[in-house]
Design a protein around this motif. Structure first.
Motif, PDB file in Angstrom:
ATOM      1  N   SER A   1      -1.671  -8.589  -5.830  1.00  0.00           N
ATOM      2  CA  SER A   1      -2.483  -8.235  -7.840  1.00  0.00           C
ATOM      3  C   SER A   1      -1.680  -7.177  -8.104  1.00  0.00           C
ATOM      4  O   SER A   1      -1.460  -6.006  -7.968  1.00  0.00           O
ATOM      5  N   PRO A   2      -0.732  -7.089  -9.768  1.00  0.00           N
ATOM      6  CA  PRO A   2      -0.934  -5.805 -10.105  1.00  0.00           C
ATOM      7  C   PRO A   2      -1.683  -4.560 -10.207  1.00  0.00           C
ATOM      8  O   PRO A   2      -1.350  -3.603 -10.729  1.00  0.00           O
ATOM      9  N   THR A   3      -2.766  -5.481 -10.587  1.00  0.00           N
ATOM     10  CA  THR A   3      -4.699  -4.494 -10.773  1.00  0.00           C
ATOM     11  C   THR A   3      -5.009  -4.564 -10.353  1.00  0.00           C
ATOM     12  O   THR A   3      -4.821  -5.168  -8.966  1.00  0.00           O
ATOM     13  N   ARG A   4      -5.582  -3.025 -10.197  1.00  0.00           N
ATOM     14  CA  ARG A   4      -6.165  -2.615  -8.810  1.00  0.00           C
ATOM     15  C   ARG A   4      -7.857  -2.307  -9.346  1.00  0.00           C
ATOM     16  O   ARG A   4      -8.242  -1.930 -10.330  1.00  0.00           O
ATOM     17  N   HIS A   5      -8.949  -2.587  -8.814  1.00  0.00           N
ATOM     18  CA  HIS A   5     -10.547  -2.454  -8.467  1.00  0.00           C
ATOM     19  C   HIS A   5     -10.520  -1.832  -7.637  1.00  0.00           C
ATOM     20  O   HIS A   5     -11.366  -2.304  -6.891  1.00  0.00           O
ATOM     21  N   PRO A   6     -10.679  -0.842  -7.510  1.00  0.00           N
ATOM     22  CA  PRO A   6     -11.061   0.047  -6.117  1.00  0.00           C
ATOM     23  C   PRO A   6     -12.330   1.001  -6.193  1.00  0.00           C
ATOM     24  O   PRO A   6     -12.903   0.622  -5.178  1.00  0.00           O
ATOM     25  N   ASP A   7     -12.976   0.504  -7.264  1.00  0.00           N
ATOM     26  CA  ASP A   7     -14.660   0.478  -7.366  1.00  0.00           C
ATOM     27  C   ASP A   7     -14.864  -1.329  -7.057  1.00  0.00           C
ATOM     28  O   ASP A   7     -16.078  -1.088  -6.348  1.00  0.00           O
TER      29      ASP A   7
ATOM     30  N   VAL B   1     -13.319  -3.607  -4.440  1.00  0.00           N
ATOM     31  CA  VAL B   1     -13.002  -3.590  -3.872  1.00  0.00           C
ATOM     32  C   VAL B   1     -12.630  -2.861  -3.260  1.00  0.00           C
ATOM     33  O   VAL B   1     -10.986  -2.483  -3.341  1.00  0.00           O
ATOM     34  N   PRO B   2     -12.761  -1.996  -2.382  1.00  0.00           N
ATOM     35  CA  PRO B   2     -12.375  -0.589  -1.702  1.00  0.00           C
ATOM     36  C   PRO B   2     -11.829  -0.839  -0.337  1.00  0.00           C
ATOM     37  O   PRO B   2     -12.107  -2.090  -0.137  1.00  0.00           O
ATOM     38  N   VAL B   3     -10.641   0.358  -0.673  1.00  0.00           N
ATOM     39  CA  VAL B   3      -9.510  -0.099   0.752  1.00  0.00           C
ATOM     40  C   VAL B   3     -10.449   0.180   2.430  1.00  0.00           C
ATOM     41  O   VAL B   3     -11.314   1.575   2.065  1.00  0.00           O
ATOM     42  N   LEU B   4     -10.972  -0.521   3.232  1.00  0.00           N
ATOM     43  CA  LEU B   4     -11.257  -0.231   3.965  1.00  0.00           C
ATOM     44  C   LEU B   4     -10.839   0.168   5.666  1.00  0.00           C
ATOM     45  O   LEU B   4     -11.550   0.885   6.250  1.00  0.00           O
ATOM     46  N   ARG B   5      -9.760   0.269   6.131  1.00  0.00           N
ATOM     47  CA  ARG B   5      -8.638   0.596   6.629  1.00  0.00           C
ATOM     48  C   ARG B   5      -8.878   2.293   6.821  1.00  0.00           C
ATOM     49  O   ARG B   5      -8.088   2.449   5.934  1.00  0.00           O
ATOM     50  N   THR B   6      -9.045   2.265   7.977  1.00  0.00           N
ATOM     51  CA  THR B   6      -8.702   3.945   7.867  1.00  0.00           C
ATOM     52  C   THR B   6      -7.862   4.358   8.286  1.00  0.00           C
ATOM     53  O   THR B   6      -6.864   5.320   8.251  1.00  0.00           O
ATOM     54  N   ARG B   7      -6.812   3.679   9.300  1.00  0.00           N
ATOM     55  CA  ARG B   7      -5.677   3.745   9.262  1.00  0.00           C
ATOM     56  C   ARG B   7      -5.199   5.190  10.666  1.00  0.00           C
ATOM     57  O   ARG B   7      -4.184   5.215  10.958  1.00  0.00           O
ATOM     58  N   GLU B   8      -6.540   4.564  11.384  1.00  0.00           N
ATOM     59  CA  GLU B   8      -6.486   5.828  12.625  1.00  0.00           C
ATOM     60  C   GLU B   8      -6.067   5.038  13.909  1.00  0.00           C
ATOM     61  O   GLU B   8      -6.671   4.514  14.025  1.00  0.00           O
ATOM     62  N   LEU B   9      -4.226   4.933  14.235  1.00  0.00           N
ATOM     63  CA  LEU B   9      -4.018   3.651  15.681  1.00  0.00           C
ATOM     64  C   LEU B   9      -3.921   4.728  15.964  1.00  0.00           C
ATOM     65  O   LEU B   9      -3.348   5.768  15.885  1.00  0.00           O
ATOM     66  N   LEU B  10      -3.789   4.087  17.124  1.00  0.00           N
ATOM     67  CA  LEU B  10      -3.605   5.016  18.732  1.00  0.00           C
ATOM     68  C   LEU B  10      -1.816   5.940  18.858  1.00  0.00           C
ATOM     69  O   LEU B  10      -2.099   6.243  19.693  1.00  0.00           O
ATOM     70  N   HIS B  11      -0.989   5.170  18.070  1.00  0.00           N
ATOM     71  CA  HIS B  11       0.185   5.244  18.342  1.00  0.00           C
ATOM     72  C   HIS B  11       0.658   6.532  17.621  1.00  0.00           C
ATOM     73  O   HIS B  11       0.816   7.581  17.620  1.00  0.00           O
ATOM     74  N   ASP B  12       0.182   6.414  16.198  1.00  0.00           N
ATOM     75  CA  ASP B  12      -0.755   7.609  15.198  1.00  0.00           C
ATOM     76  C   ASP B  12      -1.210   8.723  16.389  1.00  0.00           C
ATOM     77  O   ASP B  12      -0.617  10.294  16.073  1.00  0.00           O
ATOM     78  N   VAL B  13      -2.508   8.884  17.109  1.00  0.00           N
ATOM     79  CA  VAL B  13      -2.730  10.160  17.847  1.00  0.00           C
ATOM     80  C   VAL B  13      -1.374  10.000  19.170  1.00  0.00           C
ATOM     81  O   VAL B  13      -1.436  11.778  19.117  1.00  0.00           O
ATOM     82  N   MET B  14      -1.468   9.109  19.267  1.00  0.00           N
ATOM     83  CA  MET B  14      -0.276   9.252  20.755  1.00  0.00           C
ATOM     84  C   MET B  14       1.378   9.674  20.772  1.00  0.00           C
ATOM     85  O   MET B  14       1.790  10.648  21.005  1.00  0.00           O
ATOM     86  N   GLY B  15       1.219  10.447  19.225  1.00  0.00           N
ATOM     87  CA  GLY B  15       2.674  10.632  19.051  1.00  0.00           C
ATOM     88  C   GLY B  15       3.422   9.654  19.458  1.00  0.00           C
ATOM     89  O   GLY B  15       4.751  10.174  20.100  1.00  0.00           O
ATOM     90  N   ALA B  16       3.619   8.154  19.056  1.00  0.00           N
ATOM     91  CA  ALA B  16       4.563   7.433  19.917  1.00  0.00           C
ATOM     92  C   ALA B  16       6.152   8.077  19.033  1.00  0.00           C
ATOM     93  O   ALA B  16       6.291   8.036  17.974  1.00  0.00           O
TER      94      ALA B  16
END
Length: 218
Positions: free
Chosen positions: A145-151, A153-168
């Motif tokens: 959707s072009p319109t966003r409603h963060p209040d 529908v907040p973003v839930l994903r933290t994006r803390e992935l194993l490949h980010d931590v391990m530096g793949a």
């Protein structure tokens, strides 16, 4: 030559076979054949692993693919949610086999069984919600959707992935998976914290010069 594997399961299987061969061969013969360097890909490199499915599930993913990803999490044997539910159930059964109501006072084992049983029931509820959501996802719009409603529908994903931590190592550029991984890394809390970290104060301007050269500052 280094050996490359398409998934962690293949790498672990090859390593186990190698160890079996080590146990049954002549040590003198093995001394003449040094071990090869083995490259084990990060968990996110396997598109069917949980980190790999997280990377695949981005905002530009088609509804059909999202439904397939969520459906694979609840599959009967290999779904990670199914396995987690069974793991918690086994933990609850382990605690339940040790519950004894005869001793007076606080019953720690019963409390642990209650917590695990509650977690197991919560996972069953999550499974029902995922199955219901999987049925409705294909009917969702394909474009964001072009319109966003963060209040609302907040973003839930933290994006803390194993490949980010391990530096793949970065994959080949130009593919959709590459763009999705780059987006995940760019919005990672660790990456954002590094970009927004305060920098050192600027060095003071040089003082009065002597003989045409700046006076050294301390």
């Amino acid at each position: 030559m280094p050996e490359h594997y398409s998934s962690i399961g293949d790498a672990v299987g090859a390593t186990m076979q190698h160890n079996i061969r080590l146990a049954h061969r002549d040590p003198q013969t093995l001394a003449d054949r040094p071990l090869q360097v083995r490259y084990i890909p990060p968990p996110a490199a396997d598109p069917y692993s949980l980190p790999g499915m997280v990377i695949r599930l981005e905002e530009d993913t088609s509804p059909a693919e999202v439904a397939a990803i969520l459906e694979s999490t609840t599959s009967a044997l290999t779904g990670p949610l199914t396995q987690l539910t069974e793991l918690v159930a086994a933990g609850a059964d382990w605690a339940g086999a040790r519950v004894d109501f005869d001793p007076p006072g606080y019953n720690l084992t019963y409390d642990m069984w209650t917590r695990l049983a509650t977690a197991h029931q919560a996972l069953l509820t999550v499974r029902e919600d995922l199955e219901a959501a999987t049925e409705g996802i294909p009917a969702c719009p394909a474009e964001p959707s072009p319109t966003r409603h963060p209040d609302m529908v907040p973003v839930l994903r933290t994006r803390e992935l194993l490949h980010d931590v391990m530096g793949a190592p970065a994959p080949n550029p130009g593919t959709p998976d590459t763009r999705r991984q780059a987006a995940a890394l760019a919005t990672s809390p660790n990456t954002t914290a590094r970009r927004t970290a305060p920098t050192d104060p600027p060095a003071p301007a040089p003082g009065p010069t002597t003989a045409g050269r700046p006076r050294p500052t301390r």
